[in-house]
Design a protein around this motif. Structure first.
Motif, mmCIF file in Angstrom:
data_model
loop_
_atom_site.group_PDB
_atom_site.id
_atom_site.type_symbol
_atom_site.label_atom_id
_atom_site.label_comp_id
_atom_site.label_asym_id
_atom_site.label_seq_id
_atom_site.Cartn_x
_atom_site.Cartn_y
_atom_site.Cartn_z
ATOM 1 N N MET A 129 0.868 -1.182 0.000
ATOM 2 C CA MET A 129 0.000 0.000 0.000
ATOM 3 C C MET A 129 0.902 1.228 0.000
ATOM 4 S SD MET A 129 -3.150 -0.807 2.598
ATOM 5 C CE MET A 129 -4.010 0.726 2.274
ATOM 6 N N VAL A 130 0.876 2.000 -1.083
ATOM 7 C CA VAL A 130 1.791 3.123 -1.184
ATOM 8 C C VAL A 130 1.119 4.448 -1.528
ATOM 9 C CG1 VAL A 130 3.789 1.715 -1.774
ATOM 10 C CG2 VAL A 130 2.316 2.576 -3.590
ATOM 11 N N SER A 131 -0.176 4.419 -1.757
ATOM 12 C CA SER A 131 -0.823 5.664 -2.181
ATOM 13 C C SER A 131 -2.221 5.787 -1.578
ATOM 14 C CB SER A 131 -0.944 5.696 -3.707
ATOM 15 O OG SER A 131 -1.863 4.705 -4.137
ATOM 16 N N LEU A 132 -2.773 6.959 -1.739
ATOM 17 C CA LEU A 132 -4.139 7.201 -1.272
ATOM 18 C C LEU A 132 -5.127 6.358 -2.067
ATOM 19 C CD1 LEU A 132 -3.956 11.075 -0.798
ATOM 20 C CD2 LEU A 132 -3.678 9.291 0.918
ATOM 21 N N ARG A 133 -4.804 6.078 -3.313
ATOM 22 C CA ARG A 133 -5.653 5.212 -4.143
ATOM 23 C C ARG A 133 -5.737 3.814 -3.537
ATOM 24 N NH1 ARG A 133 -9.820 3.939 -6.439
ATOM 25 N NH2 ARG A 133 -9.733 2.613 -8.250
ATOM 26 N N CYS A 134 -4.618 3.316 -3.004
ATOM 27 C CA CYS A 134 -4.616 1.996 -2.355
ATOM 28 C C CYS A 134 -5.591 1.975 -1.179
ATOM 29 C CB CYS A 134 -3.212 1.636 -1.857
ATOM 30 S SG CYS A 134 -2.020 1.310 -3.165
ATOM 31 N N GLY B 134 -0.823 0.576 4.692
ATOM 32 C CA GLY B 134 -0.305 -0.662 5.268
ATOM 33 C C GLY B 134 -1.072 -1.235 6.432
ATOM 34 N N GLU B 135 -2.137 -0.577 6.858
ATOM 35 C CA GLU B 135 -2.789 -1.018 8.086
ATOM 36 C C GLU B 135 -4.295 -0.748 8.051
ATOM 37 O OE1 GLU B 135 -0.472 -0.639 11.944
ATOM 38 O OE2 GLU B 135 -1.979 0.936 12.150
ATOM 39 N N VAL B 136 -5.050 -1.725 8.559
ATOM 40 C CA VAL B 136 -6.496 -1.585 8.675
ATOM 41 C C VAL B 136 -6.889 -1.937 10.100
ATOM 42 C CG1 VAL B 136 -8.747 -2.411 7.883
ATOM 43 C CG2 VAL B 136 -6.855 -2.258 6.268
ATOM 44 N N GLU B 137 -7.651 -1.053 10.719
ATOM 45 C CA GLU B 137 -8.175 -1.336 12.055
ATOM 46 C C GLU B 137 -9.581 -1.899 11.883
ATOM 47 O OE1 GLU B 137 -8.394 0.742 16.457
ATOM 48 O OE2 GLU B 137 -8.002 1.974 14.692
ATOM 49 N N LEU C 261 -1.918 -6.249 -3.920
ATOM 50 C CA LEU C 261 -1.663 -6.066 -2.490
ATOM 51 C C LEU C 261 -1.627 -7.423 -1.815
ATOM 52 C CD1 LEU C 261 -4.071 -3.046 -1.853
ATOM 53 C CD2 LEU C 261 -1.636 -2.967 -2.372
ATOM 54 N N GLU C 262 -1.121 -7.459 -0.588
ATOM 55 C CA GLU C 262 -0.962 -8.746 0.078
ATOM 56 C C GLU C 262 -1.118 -8.592 1.589
ATOM 57 O OE1 GLU C 262 2.916 -11.570 0.578
ATOM 58 O OE2 GLU C 262 2.564 -10.726 -1.414
ATOM 59 N N LEU C 263 -1.867 -9.514 2.206
ATOM 60 C CA LEU C 263 -1.972 -9.523 3.665
ATOM 61 C C LEU C 263 -0.648 -9.985 4.259
ATOM 62 C CD1 LEU C 263 -5.493 -11.060 4.445
ATOM 63 C CD2 LEU C 263 -4.775 -8.690 4.668
ATOM 64 N N LEU C 264 -0.266 -9.386 5.373
ATOM 65 C CA LEU C 264 0.969 -9.756 6.060
ATOM 66 C C LEU C 264 0.644 -10.445 7.375
ATOM 67 C CD1 LEU C 264 3.066 -6.519 5.597
ATOM 68 C CD2 LEU C 264 3.441 -8.698 4.486
ATOM 69 N N THR D 299 4.894 8.070 3.519
ATOM 70 C CA THR D 299 3.988 9.118 4.002
ATOM 71 C C THR D 299 4.752 10.418 4.222
ATOM 72 O OG1 THR D 299 2.542 7.496 5.034
ATOM 73 C CG2 THR D 299 2.386 9.764 5.852
ATOM 74 N N MET D 300 5.901 10.309 4.867
ATOM 75 C CA MET D 300 6.684 11.491 5.180
ATOM 76 C C MET D 300 7.149 12.202 3.897
ATOM 77 S SD MET D 300 10.157 11.764 7.469
ATOM 78 C CE MET D 300 10.606 10.157 6.933
ATOM 79 N N ILE D 301 7.630 11.460 2.930
ATOM 80 C CA ILE D 301 8.197 12.075 1.724
ATOM 81 C C ILE D 301 7.120 12.477 0.719
ATOM 82 C CG2 ILE D 301 9.646 11.640 -0.317
ATOM 83 C CD1 ILE D 301 11.457 9.963 1.568
ATOM 84 N N HIS D 302 6.141 11.636 0.506
ATOM 85 C CA HIS D 302 5.180 11.863 -0.574
ATOM 86 C C HIS D 302 3.861 12.499 -0.144
ATOM 87 C CE1 HIS D 302 7.574 9.732 -3.569
ATOM 88 N NE2 HIS D 302 7.838 8.852 -2.629
ATOM 89 N N HIS D 303 3.500 12.398 1.119
ATOM 90 C CA HIS D 303 2.161 12.841 1.519
ATOM 91 C C HIS D 303 2.159 13.904 2.621
ATOM 92 C CE1 HIS D 303 0.666 9.629 -0.974
ATOM 93 N NE2 HIS D 303 1.343 8.749 -0.280
ATOM 94 N N SER D 304 3.304 14.518 2.888
ATOM 95 C CA SER D 304 3.301 15.588 3.881
ATOM 96 C C SER D 304 3.772 16.880 3.217
ATOM 97 C CB SER D 304 4.189 15.231 5.077
ATOM 98 O OG SER D 304 5.531 15.062 4.678
ATOM 99 N N GLU D 305 3.381 17.985 3.800
ATOM 100 C CA GLU D 305 3.712 19.291 3.232
ATOM 101 C C GLU D 305 5.209 19.555 3.237
ATOM 102 O OE1 GLU D 305 1.611 21.586 1.794
ATOM 103 O OE2 GLU D 305 0.219 19.911 1.889
ATOM 104 N N SER D 306 5.869 19.156 4.321
ATOM 105 C CA SER D 306 7.319 19.344 4.398
ATOM 106 C C SER D 306 7.912 18.216 5.239
ATOM 107 C CB SER D 306 7.655 20.699 5.022
ATOM 108 O OG SER D 306 7.165 20.755 6.338
ATOM 109 N N LEU D 307 9.186 17.982 5.034
ATOM 110 C CA LEU D 307 9.861 16.920 5.767
ATOM 111 C C LEU D 307 10.130 17.380 7.198
ATOM 112 C CD1 LEU D 307 12.352 15.614 3.069
ATOM 113 C CD2 LEU D 307 10.150 14.690 3.704
#
Length: 189
Positions: free
Chosen positions: A11-16, A37-40, A62-65, A82-90
Motif C-alpha cells: 500500500m503506497v498511495s491514497l488510491r490503495c 499498510g494497516e487496517v483497524e 496487495l498482500e496480507l501480512l 507518508t513522510m516524503i510523498h504525503h506531507s507538506e514538508s519533511l
C-alpha cells in the motif's frame, strides 16, 4: 466491540486506501480506519472473509501480512512514503530519530531487519523515494530546482543533483528536458 489490526503489503498511495476500503465493504468487514499498510478492524472477521480479502487484494497487487518482521518492514516503508510523498514538508529531525520515535524501536534494530529483508538500507530506500518525489515535482514544473531541493530536504542543489544522477543516471535538468521533449512529441501525434 473488539478491535484489531491487519497489515497489508504494497500500500503506497491514497488510491490503495480507497481500493482497500472498497474491498472491505464488499466483504462486509467493518473497519474503523484504513491507512497505508494497516487496517483497524471492528469486531470479528471470519476465516472465509480473511481468505476472500487475501484473494481480492492479491488481484489488485496487495498482500496480507502475517509475520512480525514483514509487518515491521512495511511500517518503516509506509512511514517513509507518508513522510516524503504525503506531507507538506519533511520533519526537521533526522530520519533515524523520526522512525525511532514513530515506531518505538531502536533504529539499529529497524535498520538491520530492513536491510536483511529488503536487501537495501533504510537510507537507500529514503533516497529512492526522495528522488521519485523530485521527479514528480520536476514534471509538475511549478518549482525551480532550488525550491525542490529545499522542499525535499537536501542541503543544496548540488547534493540533490549528485544523488539524482546516481539514482537515475541523468541530471535533473536533462530529466526535465526529456519530459518536455516527450510532451512536444505527444502533442504532434
Amino acid at each position: 466491540m473488539e478491535k484489531y489490526k491487519i497489515h497489508i503489503k504494497y500500500m503506497v498511495s491514497l488510491r490503495c486506501i480507497i481500493v482497500v476500503k472498497e474491498e472491505l465493504n464488499k466483504l462486509g468487514i467493518k473497519f474503523l480506519n484504513v491507512s497505508l499498510g494497516e487496517v483497524e478492524i471492528l469486531g470479528k472477521i471470519t476465516k472465509q472473509q480473511k481468505d476472500d480479502l487475501s484473494i481480492n487484494l492479491k488481484k489488485i497487487g496487495l498482500e496480507l501480512l502475517d509475520d512480525k518482521k514483514s509487518i515491521l518492514i512495511e511500517k518503516v516503508k509506509n512511514e517513509i512514503i507518508t513522510m516524503i510523498h504525503h506531507s507538506e514538508s519533511l520533519p526537521i529531525i533526522n530520519f533515524s530519530d523520526f522512525l525511532t520515535e514513530k515506531l518505538e524501536y531502536d533504529y539499529t534494530y529497524l535498520s538491520n531487519i530492513f536491510t536483511e529483508v529488503q536487501g537495501i538500507t533504510i537510507q537507500q530506500f529514503i533516497i529512492y523515494n526522495k528522488i521519485e518525489k523530485v521527479k514528480e515535482l520536476l514534471v509538475y514544473d511549478e518549482l525551480n530546482l532550488t525550491e525542490i531541493s529545499y522542499l525535499v530536504g537536501y542541503s543544496s542543489v548540488a547534493h540533490l543533483s549528485n544523488q539524482f544522477k546516481k539514482v537515475t543516471g541523468l541530471t535533473p535538468s536533462f530529466f526535465k528536458h526529456i519530459k518536455q521533449q516527450r510532451q512536444k512529441y505527444l502533442k504532434n501525434i
